[in-house]
Design a protein around this motif. Structure first.
Motif, short mmCIF file in Angstrom:
data_model
loop_
_atom_site.label_atom_id
_atom_site.label_comp_id
_atom_site.label_asym_id
_atom_site.label_seq_id
_atom_site.Cartn_x
_atom_site.Cartn_y
_atom_site.Cartn_z
N LEU A 66 0.82 -1.21 0.00
CA LEU A 66 0.00 0.00 0.00
C LEU A 66 0.86 1.26 0.00
CD1 LEU A 66 -2.76 -1.07 2.56
CD2 LEU A 66 -3.11 -0.62 0.13
N LYS A 67 1.97 1.21 0.74
CA LYS A 67 2.86 2.37 0.79
C LYS A 67 3.55 2.60 -0.56
CE LYS A 67 3.89 2.70 5.73
NZ LYS A 67 3.45 4.10 5.83
N ILE A 68 4.03 1.52 -1.18
CA ILE A 68 4.69 1.66 -2.48
C ILE A 68 3.70 2.12 -3.54
CG2 ILE A 68 5.90 0.41 -4.32
CD1 ILE A 68 7.10 -1.39 -2.20
N SER A 69 2.45 1.65 -3.45
CA SER A 69 1.43 2.03 -4.43
C SER A 69 1.16 3.54 -4.43
CB SER A 69 0.11 1.29 -4.13
OG SER A 69 0.27 -0.09 -4.31
N GLN A 70 1.47 4.19 -3.31
CA GLN A 70 1.22 5.62 -3.21
C GLN A 70 2.27 6.47 -3.92
OE1 GLN A 70 0.22 6.82 0.93
NE2 GLN A 70 -0.09 4.66 1.31
N LYS A 71 3.37 5.83 -4.34
CA LYS A 71 4.41 6.59 -5.04
C LYS A 71 3.87 7.04 -6.40
CE LYS A 71 8.58 5.05 -5.08
NZ LYS A 71 9.74 4.15 -5.30
N PRO A 72 4.08 8.29 -6.76
CA PRO A 72 3.59 8.77 -8.06
C PRO A 72 4.37 8.18 -9.22
CG PRO A 72 4.95 10.44 -6.98
CD PRO A 72 4.77 9.33 -5.98
N ALA A 73 3.87 8.37 -10.42
CA ALA A 73 4.54 7.87 -11.62
C ALA A 73 5.92 8.50 -11.75
CB ALA A 73 3.69 8.19 -12.85
N ASP A 74 6.88 7.71 -12.25
CA ASP A 74 8.22 8.22 -12.51
C ASP A 74 8.66 7.77 -13.90
OD1 ASP A 74 9.00 5.53 -12.19
OD2 ASP A 74 9.30 5.83 -10.04
N LYS A 75 9.93 7.99 -14.24
CA LYS A 75 10.39 7.75 -15.60
C LYS A 75 10.36 6.28 -16.01
CE LYS A 75 15.31 7.69 -14.29
NZ LYS A 75 16.62 8.32 -14.53
N ASP A 76 10.45 5.34 -15.05
CA ASP A 76 10.37 3.93 -15.42
C ASP A 76 9.11 3.25 -14.89
OD1 ASP A 76 11.19 4.09 -12.81
OD2 ASP A 76 12.71 2.52 -12.96
N HIS A 77 8.19 4.05 -14.34
CA HIS A 77 6.86 3.57 -13.96
C HIS A 77 5.85 4.62 -14.40
CE1 HIS A 77 9.40 1.22 -11.17
NE2 HIS A 77 8.46 0.30 -11.27
N LEU A 78 5.67 4.72 -15.71
CA LEU A 78 4.85 5.80 -16.26
C LEU A 78 3.38 5.68 -15.88
CD1 LEU A 78 6.46 6.05 -19.83
CD2 LEU A 78 6.95 7.42 -17.79
N TYR A 79 2.94 4.47 -15.53
CA TYR A 79 1.55 4.27 -15.13
C TYR A 79 1.40 4.30 -13.60
CZ TYR A 79 0.58 2.86 -19.94
OH TYR A 79 0.45 2.84 -21.30
N GLY A 80 2.47 4.63 -12.91
CA GLY A 80 2.42 4.66 -11.46
C GLY A 80 2.82 3.31 -10.85
N HIS A 81 2.64 3.19 -9.53
CA HIS A 81 3.03 1.97 -8.81
C HIS A 81 1.82 1.25 -8.22
CE1 HIS A 81 6.63 4.53 -8.94
NE2 HIS A 81 7.35 3.45 -8.74
N TRP A 82 0.68 1.42 -8.86
CA TRP A 82 -0.58 0.90 -8.32
C TRP A 82 -0.57 -0.61 -8.07
CZ3 TRP A 82 -3.45 4.88 -6.88
CH2 TRP A 82 -3.39 6.06 -7.59
N LYS A 83 0.13 -1.36 -8.93
CA LYS A 83 0.08 -2.82 -8.84
C LYS A 83 0.91 -3.39 -7.69
CE LYS A 83 -1.28 -4.21 -13.49
NZ LYS A 83 -1.06 -5.16 -14.59
N SER A 84 1.59 -2.52 -6.97
CA SER A 84 2.41 -3.00 -5.86
C SER A 84 1.59 -3.73 -4.80
CB SER A 84 3.16 -1.82 -5.21
OG SER A 84 4.05 -1.23 -6.11
N GLU A 85 0.34 -3.28 -4.60
CA GLU A 85 -0.50 -3.95 -3.59
C GLU A 85 -0.87 -5.36 -4.04
OE1 GLU A 85 -4.53 -2.65 -2.90
OE2 GLU A 85 -4.40 -1.19 -4.52
N ASN A 86 -1.00 -5.58 -5.37
CA ASN A 86 -1.28 -6.93 -5.88
C ASN A 86 -0.07 -7.84 -5.68
OD1 ASN A 86 -2.72 -5.01 -8.36
ND2 ASN A 86 -3.98 -6.32 -7.07
N VAL A 87 1.13 -7.27 -5.92
CA VAL A 87 2.36 -8.04 -5.71
C VAL A 87 2.49 -8.40 -4.23
CG1 VAL A 87 4.88 -7.96 -5.84
CG2 VAL A 87 3.52 -6.93 -7.67
N ALA A 88 2.15 -7.47 -3.35
CA ALA A 88 2.23 -7.73 -1.91
C ALA A 88 1.27 -8.85 -1.51
CB ALA A 88 1.89 -6.45 -1.14
N SER A 89 0.07 -8.85 -2.10
CA SER A 89 -0.90 -9.91 -1.80
C SER A 89 -0.36 -11.27 -2.23
CB SER A 89 -2.22 -9.63 -2.52
OG SER A 89 -2.81 -8.45 -2.03
N MET A 90 0.33 -11.31 -3.39
CA MET A 90 0.87 -12.58 -3.87
C MET A 90 2.00 -13.08 -2.97
SD MET A 90 2.23 -13.61 -7.66
CE MET A 90 0.54 -13.75 -8.26
N VAL A 91 2.86 -12.16 -2.53
CA VAL A 91 3.94 -12.53 -1.60
C VAL A 91 3.34 -13.10 -0.31
CG1 VAL A 91 5.80 -11.63 -0.15
CG2 VAL A 91 5.60 -10.88 -2.53
N ALA A 92 2.29 -12.45 0.18
CA ALA A 92 1.62 -12.91 1.40
C ALA A 92 1.06 -14.32 1.22
CB ALA A 92 0.51 -11.95 1.78
#
Length: 292
Positions: A66-92
Motif C-alpha cells: 500500500l505504501k509503495i502504491s502511493q508513489k507517483p509515476a516516474d520515468k520507469d513507472h509511467l503508469y504509477g506503482h498501483w500494482k504493488s498492492e497486488n504483488v504484496a498480496s501474492m507474496v503474502a
C-alpha cells in the motif's frame, strides 16, 4: 483527472489503517494462542497461533504494498506503482501456503503419533475469544475495503474471516477432545492447516488474475451497455479493461457517423469517458473513434 488521482492516493493512505489494525491484532492473538497452546499442549491452538504469526508477515507485506502504491509515476513507472498492492498480496499468499503446509505436517505427525491426554479447556475459551476479536477486525476491514475499493485490504479482510473460522474450528476440536476423544485436537489442527492453504490459494488466484490483466467479463458487458446509449455512438467495436491496483483502466474503440466533424467526434469520446468515470467509477478511459 488530477483530483481523482489524489483521491485514489488518499484511499491507499486510508487503507494503511486496516493493515495496522490487522498487524496489532495478530501480534496480540498469536502470542496469546501460542502461550496457551504450549501451556495446555493443544495442537489445534498452537497451529492457530502459528497461522496468526504468518498473518503478521502477510499484513506487513500488504502494508508495504500500500505504501509503495502511493508513489507517483516516474520515468520507469509511467503508469504509477498501483500494482504493488497486488504483488504484496501474492507474496503474502506464498508465506501463508508455506506455513499452512508446515502446520499440516506437524498435525498429521501428532495425529498418527497418538495423543493420550486432551488439552485443558482454557485453550478452547482462548480460541473462542480470539475468534470474536477477528470477526470484529474482519467487519472493519471489509467495510474499509469496499469504501476505498482496495483488493489488498479486501484480501486482508478475507484472511481475517478465515482466521476467525479457524479459531472456531480449533475450539470445537479442543472441546470435542474433552469427551474421551483426544485425537480430535490434532484432527482440528489438520483442518486448520487445510484452511490456511485454501486461504493462501484464494489470495494467490485473485492477485495473479489481476497481475495478468484478467478482468470481470460481466463488468465489460456493463461498460459496453452504458457506452452504446451515449448519444452519437453507433456501436462499440472493441473494449478492453484491466486493473492497476484498485484502479480500473478501460480501452475502447467506438464507431460514429463518418460525416461528423472532428470536434463533434471528440465531444462524443469525451462523453464516453465521463459517463464511465461517473457511473462505473473507472479511473481512466482511452477512447479511439472510427467512422462507421
Amino acid at each position: 483527472m488530477e483530483q481523482l488521482s489524489q483521491q485514489r492516493y488518499d484511499d491507499l493512505k486510508l487503507g494503511e489503517r486496516g493493515a495496522y489494525i490487522s498487524i496489532f491484532a495478530y501480534i496480540i492473538l498469536a502470542a496469546l494462542k501460542l502461550f496457551i497452546g504450549f501451556m495446555t499442549n493443544s495442537e489445534a491452538l498452537k497451529a492457530d497461533g502459528f497461522n496468526n504469526s504468518t498473518d503478521i508477515i502477510s499484513s506487513v507485506a500488504v502494508l508495504i504494498g500500500l505504501k509503495i502504491s502511493q508513489k507517483p509515476a516516474d520515468k520507469d513507472h509511467l503508469y504509477g506503482h498501483w500494482k504493488s498492492e497486488n504483488v504484496a498480496s501474492m507474496v503474502a499468499s506464498f508465506i501463508m501456503m508455506a506455513v499452512g503446509l508446515q502446520v499440516l505436517f506437524a498435525a498429521i505427525t501428532s495425529a498418527f503419533g497418538g495423543k493420550e491426554e486432551p488439552p485443558d479447556i482454557i485453550s478452547a475459551w482462548t480460541g473462542i475469544f480470539c475468534a470474536a476479536v477477528m470477526f470484529i477486525v474482519y467487519f472493519y476491514n471489509r467495510k474499509l475495503a469496499k469504501k476505498i475499493n482496495s483488493q489488498a485490504v479486501m484480501a486482508a479482510a478475507k484472511d481475517n474471516l478465515s482466521d476467525a473460522w479457524v479459531s472456531i474450528g480449533a475450539a470445537v476440536g479442543i472441546i470435542g477432545s474433552q469427551f474421551n476423544l483426544p485425537w480430535l485436537d490434532p484432527v482440528a489442527a489438520i483442518v486448520v492447516g487445510f484452511l490456511i492453504c485454501k486461504t493462501a490459494w484464494d489470495i494467490f488466484c485473485t492477485a495473479s488474475h489481476s497481475l495478468t490483466d484478467g478482468f470481470d467479463e460481466k463488468l465489460i458487458e456493463d461498460y459496453k451497455d452504458t457506452i452504446v446509449h451515449v448519444l452519437g455512438v453507433k456501436d462499440v467495436k472493441e473494449i478492453r479493461a484491466r486493473n492497476y491496483g484498485n484502479n480500473t483502466v478501460v480501452d475502447i474503440v467506438i464507431l460514429v457517423d463518418s460525416n461528423l466533424p472532428l470536434k463533434k467526434a471528440h465531444d462524443i469520446s469525451t462523453a464516453v469517458e465521463n459517463i464511465l468515470m461517473v457511473e462505473h467509477d473507472v479511473f481512466n478511459v482511452h477512447v479511439h473513434v472510427e467512422p462507421i
